[in-house]
Write a protein that holds these residues in place. Structure first.
Motif, PDB file in Angstrom:
ATOM      1  N   GLU A  17       0.813  -1.215   0.000  1.00  0.00           N
ATOM      2  CA  GLU A  17       0.000   0.000   0.000  1.00  0.00           C
ATOM      3  C   GLU A  17       0.849   1.268   0.000  1.00  0.00           C
ATOM      4  N   SER A 243     -13.523   0.755  -0.043  1.00  0.00           N
ATOM      5  CA  SER A 243     -12.570   0.440   1.038  1.00  0.00           C
ATOM      6  C   SER A 243     -13.249   0.416   2.400  1.00  0.00           C
ATOM      7  N   ASP A 271     -13.696  -2.324  -3.455  1.00  0.00           N
ATOM      8  CA  ASP A 271     -13.200  -2.798  -2.166  1.00  0.00           C
ATOM      9  C   ASP A 271     -12.131  -3.859  -2.355  1.00  0.00           C
ATOM     10  N   SER A 272     -11.622  -4.376  -1.237  1.00  0.00           N
ATOM     11  CA  SER A 272     -10.564  -5.380  -1.284  1.00  0.00           C
ATOM     12  C   SER A 272     -11.022  -6.592  -2.085  1.00  0.00           C
ATOM     13  N   ASN A 291      -7.858  -2.153  -5.244  1.00  0.00           N
ATOM     14  CA  ASN A 291      -9.237  -2.532  -4.989  1.00  0.00           C
ATOM     15  C   ASN A 291      -9.818  -3.139  -6.258  1.00  0.00           C
ATOM     16  N   SER A 305      -6.118   2.743  -4.429  1.00  0.00           N
ATOM     17  CA  SER A 305      -6.932   2.998  -3.246  1.00  0.00           C
ATOM     18  C   SER A 305      -7.410   4.432  -3.095  1.00  0.00           C
TER      19      SER A 305
END
Length: 324
Positions: A17, A243, A271-272, A291, A305
């Protein structure tokens, strides 16, 4: 989070990240992953409070140093009671308006007008995709509000803004953009080097403060049906999140997916990837953190992200039909 170690959480954060995005947080994540004393302090908190963004955001909120790992470590150890108290009552609520840039290709293709309902809305800044301007390389869209930059590959950028006639959100602790203390927390969650995101936050907060959204305090599963029922007739209901699901326990995640699939309208998830039905999604473009953008469970694109880039691999959307 069975089998997950705190050291692993911080090492993964640093390597995927923060790497290439925030040298400060990459150094901090690596340092914490190797620090037995700080790891032991974090171990006194429940697993959902281990997230690096939460720890580092609270350090910044309390005025602690983050540029130097040794100074940050000393501050964490010295100030742990105050840090732990904040971590217990707060959650990562990064309200990044830039994520609207990766949502826009889907929102613009749905039947208009839209009724937007965001779960995990924080202060609701992502509920204003029609009030921002966008820059996809040389392609400019919109004339007002902060300009959101996004690199798009695999598809043409959208050529229109959505028409939004209703906007609402759900959050366990909704934030108020007219409250300086709440804006200060949002500011603290922005990574240290990202002054452009800080400027964007305050510009987006001014947009939201001029026309505040309906924000409901509550659990996403408990509050969703009643709030969705308030969407005006004749508008396409779009339930979306960015997220958020990683902060929701697994049983509640499954309940949410079942619940949202039963609503009329559409479900847009950003999202993830491990928390969404991945379908036939190809591997992400590189080793960075991505994501997965999906419409009604159908994967469409990998997104960064903060909304700074997206790699499209799904079919092009052209006025997608209403589901339900």
């Amino acid at each position: 989070m069975a089998g997950v170690t705190i050291a692993g959480v911080y090492e993964e954060f640093a390597q995927t990240e923060a790497h290439g995005v925030s040298p400060v947080y990459e150094r901090l994540g690596t340092a914490v992953s190797q620090d037995d004393e700080v790891l032991a302090l974090l171990g006194t908190l429940p697993p959902e409070k281990w997230h690096p963004q939460l720890l580092f955001g609270i350090v910044r909120l309390l005025g602690g140093p983050v540029a130097d790992p040794a100074a940050c470590r000393a501050f964490i150890v010295r100030s742990w009671p105050a840090i732990a108290a904040e971590m217990t009552v707060r959650a990562t609520q990064t309200n990044e308006a830039g994520r609207c840039a990766v949502l826009l290709p889907v929102l613009a293709a749905l039947p208009q007008p839209l009724a937007l309902l965001e779960v995990g809305a924080s202060a609701g800044l992502c509920l204003y995709p029609d009030r921002y301007a966008y820059r996809y390389g040389e392609h400019l869209l919109g004339e007002h509000g902060p300009v959101l930059d996004c690199t798009v590959t695999g598809t043409a950028p959208p050529d229109r803004l959505p028409e939004v006639v209703w906007r609402a959100g759900i959050d366990l602790n909704p934030l108020d953009v007219t409250d300086p203390a709440d804006v200060a927390w949002l500011d603290a969650l922005i990574w240290p080097e990202h002054q452009h995101r800080r400027d964007r936050l305050h510009a987006a907060a001014a947009v939201a403060a001029a026309d505040p959204p309906l924000l409901v305090r509550g659990d996403l599963n408990d509050a969703l049906p009643a709030l969705a029922a308030q969407a005006p007739a004749g508008a396409t209901l779009v339930v979306f999140h960015t997220s958020v699901l990683y902060q929701v326990p697994a049983p509640q995640q499954a309940t949410f997916v079942e619940l949202v699939r039963g609503l009329p309208g559409h479900w847009v998830a950003n999202d993830s990837a491990d928390l969404l039905p991945s379908g036939a999604a190809p591997p992400p473009p590189d080793g960075a953190a991505y994501n997965l953008l999906a419409l009604d469970g159908r994967p469409l694109a990998w997104t960064r992200s903060h909304g700074q880039a997206m790699t499209w691999f799904g079919d092009r959307l052209v006025d997608a039909g209403r589901r339900g």
